[in-house]
Structures are given as structure tokens and as C-alpha cells.
Design an enzyme around this catalytic site. Sequence first.
Site, PDB file in Angstrom:
ATOM      1  N   SER A 111       1.233   8.312  -5.035  1.00 21.30           N
ATOM      2  CA  SER A 111       0.574   7.523  -3.984  1.00 21.30           C
ATOM      3  C   SER A 111       1.212   7.894  -2.651  1.00 21.30           C
ATOM      4  CB  SER A 111       0.746   6.027  -4.252  1.00 21.30           C
ATOM      5  OG  SER A 111       0.103   5.669  -5.449  1.00 21.30           O
ATOM      6  N   LYS A 186      -6.434   4.314  -2.817  1.00 21.11           N
ATOM      7  CA  LYS A 186      -5.203   3.707  -3.346  1.00 21.11           C
ATOM      8  C   LYS A 186      -4.551   2.804  -2.305  1.00 21.11           C
ATOM      9  CE  LYS A 186      -1.733   2.635  -5.886  1.00 21.11           C
ATOM     10  NZ  LYS A 186      -0.780   3.535  -6.533  1.00 21.11           N
ATOM     11  N   LYS A 254       6.412   1.172   0.739  1.00 17.38           N
ATOM     12  CA  LYS A 254       5.965   2.491   1.179  1.00 17.38           C
ATOM     13  C   LYS A 254       4.447   2.539   1.318  1.00 17.38           C
ATOM     14  CE  LYS A 254       5.175   5.303  -1.965  1.00 17.38           C
ATOM     15  NZ  LYS A 254       4.036   5.701  -2.825  1.00 17.38           N
TER      16      LYS A 254
END
Length: 311
Positions: A111, A186, A254
Site C-alpha cells: 500500500s 486502497k 502511513k
Amino acid sequence: MQNEQQSHTQMKRKIIMSRVGFIGLGIMGAPMAQHLLAGGHKLYLHDIKNPPFALIEAGATVCTSAAEVAMRADIIIVMVPDTPHVEAALFGDKGVAEGLRPRSIVVDMSSISPIETKKFARKINALDCDYLDAPVSGGEVGAKAASLTIMVGGPEAAFNIVKPLFEMMGKNITLVGGNGDGQTTKVANQIIVALTIQAVAEALLFASKAGADPAKVREALMGGFAASRILEVHGERMVKRTFNPGFRIELHQKDLNLALQGAKALGVSLPNTAMAQELMNACAANGMGGLDHSALCRAIELMSNHQIAEA
């Protein structure tokens, strides 16, 4: 003649699908690779640590570098934590790009940044290879159960070749669009997950502070319009205080950072995403970055001087 061409295509696909590389064998990567081995594929592995012995015992071959993986496999899957790790795996010293053969397919299931993904894809395409960004959702549980949701960006022809591999690792597999669109999907997923965790945490804390049994409140809510997978799984974690990581706070931090960076570049406002990020920042600042992201509730509990439930 048409049947002969179809037979040739099927044979070519069978040959290509037999040699698979897998780079990154952590909490998610190891069980994903195990499913590919169980499916009968020849697997070539590389990780910064020693690959799990169970994979080697099952017949996987350990490679000394990502470049060696690329030299020996036709489809190379990368599953590492963040954008810089993908860049290093692909283009660093002895990286995938050094060993790629023409017409190979690189599949990044990490990701990472959608913007950087597009740059990586262009570099791989320049080597006469295809690139798919295919991040996943479902965490460690989904990786072990082969029930991951896989969101794919890239050319349809490459997607169709790799899809049988995706089907060994996940259930809900969607080609969203071109390179970068998988990563964009995502990021959108992570926004929804973070905000829902925050909502569940606030609701259960409110109920607990008001004197209600949070376990019973959760049970009641599961039968109504507020029901969700996050209320079911992460709500239970909050009540039972089981924060061993399936997906760590530091990784969700993140992902939300990617969302906020993207929002700035696009000129849009994501106020609730920013709030969820600050709550995760607070958890990390208090030494909880390695806990499951359901532990986001701890930041709200600290501000409220009340826990949803006792350990």
C-alpha cells in the site's frame, strides 16, 4: 486455427504462471506466498530477513536478491511496508529492475503512494514489462484465510494473466482502472476504515462511561443499521483489550498520510481523515504504534480519562 491459437495462449499462460517471485514475507506476505505454493506454483523468495522456514520446507527457493528473483520468475510480486521500500526493491542495488526479462509482469501488492506508483509503472514499462498495482485489504486474518480484497490498477491483459494468482490469495478482486488506480482505491479504503474505527471507539466509550455494558451495547448494535465488520471485529478487540497487531497503527498512519498528501495535491479537504490521523499520531507518541489499529480507541480513552473496558 482459432482453437489452435487459444490452445497456444493457454499453454503460454500455464508456463508463465508456473514461475512466481515473491519479495517481502512479513505478516501479510508469508501467508499469501503459502497459498501460491499450495496452488502448485514454483516460488522464488527474497526478504531482508530469512524467509519463513515453512515456505522453504514446502519447496520454495530462496534467492539472494530481488534481481535474482526477477531473473528466475515471470511474475514478480512485491509486498513490503511503504513507498521507499517498494522503490528500493524495484530500483535499488540488486533490485528487480536489474534482473527483469522482457514481458515479465511486476505486481506491487503493497500500500503506497498512487503518484509514485505511476512513476514506478513507467520505469517498468520502459523495460518492456507490465506493471500492476494491487494493494489488498483484509489484514493478517484475510491473508491467512485467502479472503483478501484486491484492488488492481494496470493493463487488462496483464491483469487477466495474473488473476488466477490473485484468486488464490483473495475473494473480491477488481480491476479498477489504470496504474495508480489500485493504490487510490486502497487509500479510499483506509479513510473509511480509520473513520469507522474512530466512530466505533467513540460510541463504545460513550456507552461505557454512561454505565452500560460495552459488550452488550456492541451486541445490540450488530443487529441494527450501525452494524459493520469493524464494529464486529475491532469493537470486540476494544472490549476484550486484544490489540496484538493484525494491521499496525504505524502502517495505518502511513496510509492516512498518503490520503492527506493526495488531498493537498488535489485541492480537496478531508477534515475527518485529518482527525483520525492525529488520533493515530497520539497513539504512536505514547508507544502504541506497533499495536493493532483498533487501539486507536486508546487515544480517545486517554483524552476522556476512561477506558471502554478493563483489561
